[in-house]
Design a protein around this motif. Structure first.
Motif, PDB file in Angstrom:
ATOM      1  N   VAL A   1       0.843  -1.204   0.000  1.00 12.84           N
ATOM      2  CA  VAL A   1       0.000   0.000   0.000  1.00 12.84           C
ATOM      3  C   VAL A   1       0.877   1.253   0.000  1.00 12.84           C
ATOM      4  CG1 VAL A   1      -1.684   1.320   1.362  1.00 12.84           C
ATOM      5  CG2 VAL A   1      -1.989  -1.151   1.060  1.00 12.84           C
ATOM      6  N   GLU A   2       1.946   1.244   0.775  1.00 13.08           N
ATOM      7  CA  GLU A   2       2.863   2.387   0.811  1.00 13.08           C
ATOM      8  C   GLU A   2       3.517   2.613  -0.550  1.00 13.08           C
ATOM      9  OE1 GLU A   2       5.558   1.298   3.938  1.00 13.08           O
ATOM     10  OE2 GLU A   2       4.194   1.988   5.518  1.00 13.08           O
ATOM     11  N   GLU A   3       3.901   1.524  -1.216  1.00  8.39           N
ATOM     12  CA  GLU A   3       4.572   1.642  -2.515  1.00  8.39           C
ATOM     13  C   GLU A   3       3.668   2.280  -3.561  1.00  8.39           C
ATOM     14  OE1 GLU A   3       7.860   1.064  -3.246  1.00  8.39           O
ATOM     15  OE2 GLU A   3       8.033   0.783  -1.074  1.00  8.39           O
ATOM     16  N   ILE A   4       2.396   1.876  -3.632  1.00  7.69           N
ATOM     17  CA  ILE A   4       1.518   2.516  -4.628  1.00  7.69           C
ATOM     18  C   ILE A   4       1.151   3.929  -4.181  1.00  7.69           C
ATOM     19  CG2 ILE A   4       0.659   0.314  -5.508  1.00  7.69           C
ATOM     20  CD1 ILE A   4      -2.095   1.150  -4.151  1.00  7.69           C
TER      21      ILE A   4
ATOM     22  N   LYS B   1       3.207   6.042  -2.980  1.00  5.60           N
ATOM     23  CA  LYS B   1       4.283   6.906  -3.493  1.00  5.60           C
ATOM     24  C   LYS B   1       3.991   7.365  -4.917  1.00  5.60           C
ATOM     25  CE  LYS B   1       7.852   4.533  -0.805  1.00  5.60           C
ATOM     26  NZ  LYS B   1       9.011   3.608  -0.915  1.00  5.60           N
ATOM     27  N   LEU B   2       3.164   6.590  -5.622  1.00  2.62           N
ATOM     28  CA  LEU B   2       2.804   6.924  -6.999  1.00  2.62           C
ATOM     29  C   LEU B   2       1.472   7.677  -7.075  1.00  2.62           C
ATOM     30  CD1 LEU B   2       3.763   3.519  -8.644  1.00  2.62           C
ATOM     31  CD2 LEU B   2       5.116   5.630  -8.572  1.00  2.62           C
ATOM     32  N   GLY B   3       0.873   7.930  -5.892  1.00  2.00           N
ATOM     33  CA  GLY B   3      -0.362   8.692  -5.839  1.00  2.00           C
ATOM     34  C   GLY B   3      -1.630   7.862  -5.846  1.00  2.00           C
ATOM     35  N   TYR B   4      -1.509   6.542  -5.618  1.00  2.00           N
ATOM     36  CA  TYR B   4      -2.682   5.665  -5.659  1.00  2.00           C
ATOM     37  C   TYR B   4      -3.025   5.110  -4.282  1.00  2.00           C
ATOM     38  CZ  TYR B   4      -2.398   5.667 -10.732  1.00  2.00           C
ATOM     39  OH  TYR B   4      -2.392   6.054 -12.052  1.00  2.00           O
ATOM     40  N   LYS B   5      -4.289   4.733  -4.135  1.00  2.00           N
ATOM     41  CA  LYS B   5      -4.736   4.011  -2.944  1.00  2.00           C
ATOM     42  C   LYS B   5      -5.629   2.870  -3.406  1.00  2.00           C
ATOM     43  CE  LYS B   5      -9.082   6.230  -1.820  1.00  2.00           C
ATOM     44  NZ  LYS B   5      -9.960   6.626  -0.762  1.00  2.00           N
ATOM     45  N   VAL B   6      -5.734   1.843  -2.568  1.00  2.00           N
ATOM     46  CA  VAL B   6      -6.571   0.695  -2.905  1.00  2.00           C
ATOM     47  C   VAL B   6      -8.024   1.082  -2.698  1.00  2.00           C
ATOM     48  CG1 VAL B   6      -7.105  -1.730  -2.397  1.00  2.00           C
ATOM     49  CG2 VAL B   6      -4.742  -0.904  -2.185  1.00  2.00           C
ATOM     50  N   SER B   7      -8.845   0.837  -3.705  1.00  2.00           N
ATOM     51  CA  SER B   7     -10.264   1.150  -3.644  1.00  2.00           C
ATOM     52  C   SER B   7     -11.077  -0.052  -3.182  1.00  2.00           C
ATOM     53  CB  SER B   7     -10.747   1.617  -5.019  1.00  2.00           C
ATOM     54  OG  SER B   7     -12.101   1.969  -4.969  1.00  2.00           O
ATOM     55  N   ASN B   8     -10.782  -1.226  -3.744  1.00  2.00           N
ATOM     56  CA  ASN B   8     -11.432  -2.444  -3.257  1.00  2.00           C
ATOM     57  C   ASN B   8     -10.621  -3.678  -3.623  1.00  2.00           C
ATOM     58  OD1 ASN B   8     -12.523  -2.395  -6.076  1.00  2.00           O
ATOM     59  ND2 ASN B   8     -13.640  -4.189  -5.338  1.00  2.00           N
ATOM     60  N   VAL B   9     -10.910  -4.762  -2.905  1.00  2.00           N
ATOM     61  CA  VAL B   9     -10.232  -6.045  -3.076  1.00  2.00           C
ATOM     62  C   VAL B   9     -11.290  -7.127  -3.233  1.00  2.00           C
ATOM     63  CG1 VAL B   9      -8.781  -7.775  -1.925  1.00  2.00           C
ATOM     64  CG2 VAL B   9      -8.271  -5.345  -1.628  1.00  2.00           C
ATOM     65  N   ASP B  10     -11.051  -8.050  -4.149  1.00  2.03           N
ATOM     66  CA  ASP B  10     -11.880  -9.242  -4.276  1.00  2.03           C
ATOM     67  C   ASP B  10     -10.936 -10.422  -4.367  1.00  2.03           C
ATOM     68  OD1 ASP B  10     -14.173 -10.854  -4.580  1.00  2.03           O
ATOM     69  OD2 ASP B  10     -13.928 -10.828  -6.760  1.00  2.03           O
ATOM     70  N   ALA B  11     -11.085 -11.388  -3.472  1.00  3.71           N
ATOM     71  CA  ALA B  11     -10.153 -12.512  -3.409  1.00  3.71           C
ATOM     72  C   ALA B  11     -10.887 -13.834  -3.259  1.00  3.71           C
ATOM     73  CB  ALA B  11      -9.191 -12.321  -2.236  1.00  3.71           C
ATOM     74  N   THR B  12     -10.254 -14.884  -3.768  1.00  2.00           N
ATOM     75  CA  THR B  12     -10.788 -16.235  -3.661  1.00  2.00           C
ATOM     76  C   THR B  12      -9.700 -17.168  -3.155  1.00  2.00           C
ATOM     77  OG1 THR B  12     -12.263 -15.829  -5.542  1.00  2.00           O
ATOM     78  CG2 THR B  12     -11.907 -18.128  -4.907  1.00  2.00           C
ATOM     79  N   LEU B  13     -10.046 -17.936  -2.139  1.00  2.00           N
ATOM     80  CA  LEU B  13      -9.172 -18.990  -1.617  1.00  2.00           C
ATOM     81  C   LEU B  13      -9.647 -20.327  -2.159  1.00  2.00           C
ATOM     82  CD1 LEU B  13      -9.044 -17.666   1.992  1.00  2.00           C
ATOM     83  CD2 LEU B  13      -7.004 -18.254   0.679  1.00  2.00           C
TER      84      LEU B  13
ATOM     85  N   SER C   1      -8.711  -5.316   6.236  1.00  2.00           N
ATOM     86  CA  SER C   1      -9.140  -3.924   6.029  1.00  2.00           C
ATOM     87  C   SER C   1      -8.271  -2.966   6.843  1.00  2.00           C
ATOM     88  CB  SER C   1     -10.624  -3.745   6.357  1.00  2.00           C
ATOM     89  OG  SER C   1     -10.870  -3.888   7.735  1.00  2.00           O
ATOM     90  N   LEU C   2      -7.867  -3.379   8.027  1.00  3.36           N
ATOM     91  CA  LEU C   2      -6.978  -2.534   8.832  1.00  3.36           C
ATOM     92  C   LEU C   2      -5.620  -2.377   8.160  1.00  3.36           C
ATOM     93  CD1 LEU C   2      -7.855  -3.853  12.409  1.00  3.36           C
ATOM     94  CD2 LEU C   2      -8.439  -1.620  11.423  1.00  3.36           C
ATOM     95  N   SER C   3      -5.063  -3.473   7.660  1.00  3.47           N
ATOM     96  CA  SER C   3      -3.759  -3.418   6.984  1.00  3.47           C
ATOM     97  C   SER C   3      -3.835  -2.613   5.699  1.00  3.47           C
ATOM     98  CB  SER C   3      -3.257  -4.828   6.678  1.00  3.47           C
ATOM     99  OG  SER C   3      -3.047  -5.542   7.871  1.00  3.47           O
ATOM    100  N   LEU C   4      -4.960  -2.708   5.003  1.00  2.00           N
ATOM    101  CA  LEU C   4      -5.150  -2.005   3.732  1.00  2.00           C
ATOM    102  C   LEU C   4      -5.546  -0.540   3.918  1.00  2.00           C
ATOM    103  CD1 LEU C   4      -7.098  -4.893   2.036  1.00  2.00           C
ATOM    104  CD2 LEU C   4      -4.940  -3.943   1.163  1.00  2.00           C
ATOM    105  N   GLY C   5      -5.993  -0.194   5.136  1.00  2.00           N
ATOM    106  CA  GLY C   5      -6.437   1.171   5.406  1.00  2.00           C
ATOM    107  C   GLY C   5      -7.748   1.501   4.724  1.00  2.00           C
TER     108      GLY C   5
END
Length: 162
Positions: free
Chosen positions: A85-88, A90-102, A121-125
């Motif tokens: 999250v910190e790396e993106i 630096k480029l001016g982006y933030k995560v808007s949503n996540v969809d994952a499958t295990l 959600s806490l780690s992703l902010g």
């Protein structure tokens, strides 16, 4: 000109073995089998982190956290997500949503999804409502079906914030 939105896909797998904790989505799941890896081997968190990094065409988590680095030994994978999250950022982006499958035959994932969403959600902010997690089996087919390991896919949408 930077794009307003970008997407990323992540995929990870880890072998199931005896004698290791089973940490998935930042949650320790009671199980006779755990995930083998240099860090805590959190397959879901790794897939999400790679999706985040991939959304901005950055190198994968193996470049940021190499398995040859003793400082990464047994690392909590939430630190990996936070760094992605910190790396993106630096480029001016933030995560808007996540969809994952295990994909796993064992252990049972469903009962742990609410806590995974909260932890991630806490780690992703971001809000829990922006973190989707699904679990399925492989219908006893292939290495996942034989309970040899667990796989995870993740897709993220990131948005430009500056």
């Amino acid at each position: 000109m930077k794009k307003s939105f970008r997407i990323g896909h992540g995929y990870d797998v880890h072998k199931l073995v005896e004698g290791r904790k089973c940490v998935i989505g930042g949650v320790e799941i009671p199980s006779k089998l755990g995930l083998l890896g240099h860090s805590d081997a959190d397959v879901l968190s790794h897939a999400i982190a790679d999706a985040i990094l991939g959304s901005c065409a950055l190198p994968d988590i193996g470049h940021l956290f190499p398995n040859t680095d003793p400082n990464c030994k047994d690392m909590d994978s939430q630190k990996i997500i936070i760094r992605a999250v910190e790396e993106i950022g630096k480029l001016g982006y933030k995560v808007s949503n996540v969809d994952a499958t295990l994909i796993a035959e064992t252990p049972k994932i469903g009962p742990h999804i609410p806590q995974m969403r909260k932890t991630l959600s806490l780690s992703l902010g971001m809000e829990e409502s922006d973190v989707g997690i699904k679990a399925t089996t492989n219908e006893t087919m292939g290495w996942e079906g034989r309970k040899e390991g667990i796989g995870a896919h993740a897709v993220v949408l990131v948005e430009l914030v500056r």
